[in-house]
Design a protein around this motif. Structure first.
Motif, PDB file in Angstrom:
ATOM      1  N   LYS A  19       2.052   1.839  -3.469  1.00 15.81           N
ATOM      2  CA  LYS A  19       0.930   2.319  -4.300  1.00 15.81           C
ATOM      3  C   LYS A  19       0.654   3.801  -4.010  1.00 15.81           C
ATOM      4  O   LYS A  19       0.435   4.595  -4.932  1.00 15.81           O
ATOM      5  CB  LYS A  19      -0.302   1.458  -3.991  1.00 15.81           C
TER       6      LYS A  19
ATOM      7  N   CYS B 260       0.839  -1.209   0.000  1.00 19.62           N
ATOM      8  CA  CYS B 260       0.000   0.000   0.000  1.00 19.62           C
ATOM      9  C   CYS B 260       0.871   1.254   0.000  1.00 19.62           C
ATOM     10  O   CYS B 260       0.534   2.243  -0.660  1.00 19.62           O
ATOM     11  CB  CYS B 260      -0.946  -0.022   1.204  1.00 19.62           C
TER      12      CYS B 260
ATOM     13  N   HIS C 160      -7.336   0.184  -0.679  1.00 16.39           N
ATOM     14  CA  HIS C 160      -6.870   1.195   0.285  1.00 16.39           C
ATOM     15  C   HIS C 160      -6.857   2.589  -0.318  1.00 16.39           C
ATOM     16  O   HIS C 160      -7.148   3.566   0.369  1.00 16.39           O
ATOM     17  CB  HIS C 160      -5.471   0.834   0.803  1.00 16.39           C
ATOM     18  N   MET C 161      -6.485   2.685  -1.601  1.00 17.21           N
ATOM     19  CA  MET C 161      -6.473   4.006  -2.237  1.00 17.21           C
ATOM     20  C   MET C 161      -7.894   4.574  -2.284  1.00 17.21           C
ATOM     21  O   MET C 161      -8.120   5.734  -1.973  1.00 17.21           O
ATOM     22  CB  MET C 161      -5.916   3.932  -3.672  1.00 17.21           C
TER      23      MET C 161
ATOM     24  N   MET D 245      -2.611   5.000   7.880  1.00 18.13           N
ATOM     25  CA  MET D 245      -3.017   3.625   7.536  1.00 18.13           C
ATOM     26  C   MET D 245      -2.324   2.735   8.547  1.00 18.13           C
ATOM     27  O   MET D 245      -1.089   2.731   8.624  1.00 18.13           O
ATOM     28  CB  MET D 245      -2.568   3.253   6.116  1.00 18.13           C
TER      29      MET D 245
ATOM     30  N   SER E 180      -6.383  -2.049   9.346  1.00 14.99           N
ATOM     31  CA  SER E 180      -6.318  -3.396   8.778  1.00 14.99           C
ATOM     32  C   SER E 180      -6.974  -4.370   9.728  1.00 14.99           C
ATOM     33  O   SER E 180      -6.325  -4.894  10.627  1.00 14.99           O
ATOM     34  CB  SER E 180      -4.875  -3.867   8.657  1.00 14.99           C
TER      35      SER E 180
ATOM     36  N   TYR F 115      -9.740  -7.648   5.736  1.00 16.39           N
ATOM     37  CA  TYR F 115      -9.126  -8.384   4.639  1.00 16.39           C
ATOM     38  C   TYR F 115      -9.444  -9.851   4.781  1.00 16.39           C
ATOM     39  O   TYR F 115      -9.422 -10.404   5.876  1.00 16.39           O
ATOM     40  CB  TYR F 115      -7.591  -8.356   4.661  1.00 16.39           C
TER      41      TYR F 115
ATOM     42  N   ALA G 282      -4.293  -3.133  -2.310  1.00 14.36           N
ATOM     43  CA  ALA G 282      -3.749  -1.771  -2.358  1.00 14.36           C
ATOM     44  C   ALA G 282      -4.732  -0.831  -3.054  1.00 14.36           C
ATOM     45  O   ALA G 282      -4.953   0.298  -2.605  1.00 14.36           O
ATOM     46  CB  ALA G 282      -2.399  -1.781  -3.073  1.00 14.36           C
ATOM     47  N   GLN G 283      -5.351  -1.323  -4.131  1.00 10.08           N
ATOM     48  CA  GLN G 283      -6.346  -0.478  -4.824  1.00 10.08           C
ATOM     49  C   GLN G 283      -7.494  -0.120  -3.868  1.00 10.08           C
ATOM     50  O   GLN G 283      -7.955   1.024  -3.820  1.00 10.08           O
ATOM     51  CB  GLN G 283      -6.888  -1.239  -6.042  1.00 10.08           C
TER      52      GLN G 283
ATOM     53  N   THR H 241      -2.499  -8.763  -3.347  1.00 12.50           N
ATOM     54  CA  THR H 241      -2.080  -7.510  -2.682  1.00 12.50           C
ATOM     55  C   THR H 241      -2.294  -6.286  -3.587  1.00 12.50           C
ATOM     56  O   THR H 241      -2.547  -5.195  -3.065  1.00 12.50           O
ATOM     57  CB  THR H 241      -0.598  -7.568  -2.263  1.00 12.50           C
TER      58      THR H 241
END
Ligand code: GDU
Length: 331
Positions: free
Chosen positions: A19, A16, A232-233, A70, A114, A167, A229-230, A225
């Motif tokens: 990213k 993340c 999280h954005m 985060m 998370s 997750y 990561a997407q 992953t």
């Protein structure tokens, strides 16, 4: 956005972080490197420190001008949490309390956390959406559920916008094979199977084939992953100082341990011996996401649905760096 990433040298945290940086954000990792790797973090983006150190965290956030956090830093091994709950309660609960105090001091009022599908634990509903009852069946999962509540209570009392991300099983590696999963000791299914394929281990110990599932082995939802990561954005951009949200991140497809084993044999072209042994304490029988909310509300579009494609990315990483980051540092 200026984002502090706790656990930013770890497997998911570093994915993340990279990213965030790739998308032009000003992100830094805060990590004690107990489980993370410096080589997973782009140069100049790592602050070494422990989340238990409230003053250090607050100082870093003030100096950086962090607008959001985060929070990945945590003890994550389910099996270990059964034998060493002290480590999990201390890292996950006391550590997050320290972080929340530091955020108040530094006036940072946006947070992603998370969390985990393991908080659904023994819930027999499959797939599960975010309203499914949380029945954690390991100390690890109980600490994550407690932290969800801690964040909600802090938000209510002191003002904090948060998004809890549950997750399912993080898996796979960067497409270029440069970053991937590496734990020491390794306890996760896919890297262990690939280590057998590489000849680093004789066989995989399969923890129980007497679960109430079609082939008797545990079912999990393996999410890549890149797709994590997407998510999280999208979540960080949607989190305002008054947000109170929760999303599952999973593909919606469940794979049994035997199915993952088969996928690994097919991708590697190697025979991977298995030995069935007793169940691992703390393991839930089946955890599969209903990710509808993440897709409809935030527009999440995962790219990896097929377990073989995910395993292919992991296999590229394991072949390139058979001893993980230890090999990467040498090059
Ligand atoms: O040597 C092994 C290792 C794993 N398994 C099985 O493979 C499945 C997946 O196990 P992992 O250890 O890879 O993953 P977990 O589901 O236990 O845990 C992972 O996913 C969780 C959510 O499900 C948490 O987020 C946790 O931090 C993360 O490690 C389980 O049924 C486990 O029993 C084996 O049979 N043999």
């Amino acid at each position: 956005m200026k984002v502090l990433v706790t656990g930013g040298a770890g497997y998911v945290g570093s994915a993340c972080l990279r990213k965030l940086l790739a998308e032009g954000h000003d992100a830094i990792a805060f990590d004690n490197l107990s489980e993370g790797y410096e080589a997973a973090v782009p140069a100049g983006k790592l602050v070494k420190g422990d989340i238990a150190d409230t003053a250090a965290l607050a100082k870093v956030m003030k100096e950086h001008g962090s607008e959001a956090v985060m929070h990945f830093a945590a003890a994550t091994y389910v099996g270990e949490s059964v034998t060493n709950p002290d480590h999990h309660y201390n890292n996950n609960i006391a550590g997050t309390l320290s972080l929340l105090r530091a955020m108040r001091e530094a006036k940072v009022n946006r947070m992603l956390f998370s969390s985990t599908c393991a908080t659904y634990g023994d819930n027999p509903v499959v797939p599960m959406n975010e309203t499914a009852a949380q029945i954690p069946c390991s100390p690890y999962a109980r600490t994550k559920l407690a932290v969800e509540w801690m964040i909600r209570d802090f938000a209510h009392a002191y003002g904090l916008g948060f998004t809890l991300l549950r997750y399912f099983n993080a898996s796979g590696a960067d497409r270029d094979g440069e970053f991937g999963e590496a734990h020491d000791p390794e306890t996760h299914l896919i890297p262990l199977l690939l280590q057998v394929a590489l000849g680093q281990r004789d066989k995989l110990m399969l923890y129980g084939d007497d679960y109430p599932t079609p082939d008797g082995t545990c079912i999990r939802d393996y999410v890549h992953t890149d797709d994590l990561a997407q998510a999280h954005m999208l979540a960080i951009m949607a989190t305002t100082p008054t947000t109170a949200e929760v999303f599952n991140i999973g593909t919606g497809n469940g794979q049994s341990v035997k199915e993952v084993h088969r996928a690994c044999e097919e991708v590697t072209g190697k025979k991977i011996p298995l030995q069935v042994t007793a169940r691992r304490p703390g393991d839930a029988p089946a955890l599969v996401a209903d990710p509808t909310k993440l897709k409809t509300q935030l527009g999440w579009k995962p790219e990896f649905y097929d377990i073989k494609r995910t395993v292919e990315t992991a296999w590229a990483w394991h072949q390139k760096y058979p001893r993980g980051y230890a090999d990467k540092v040498k090059r």
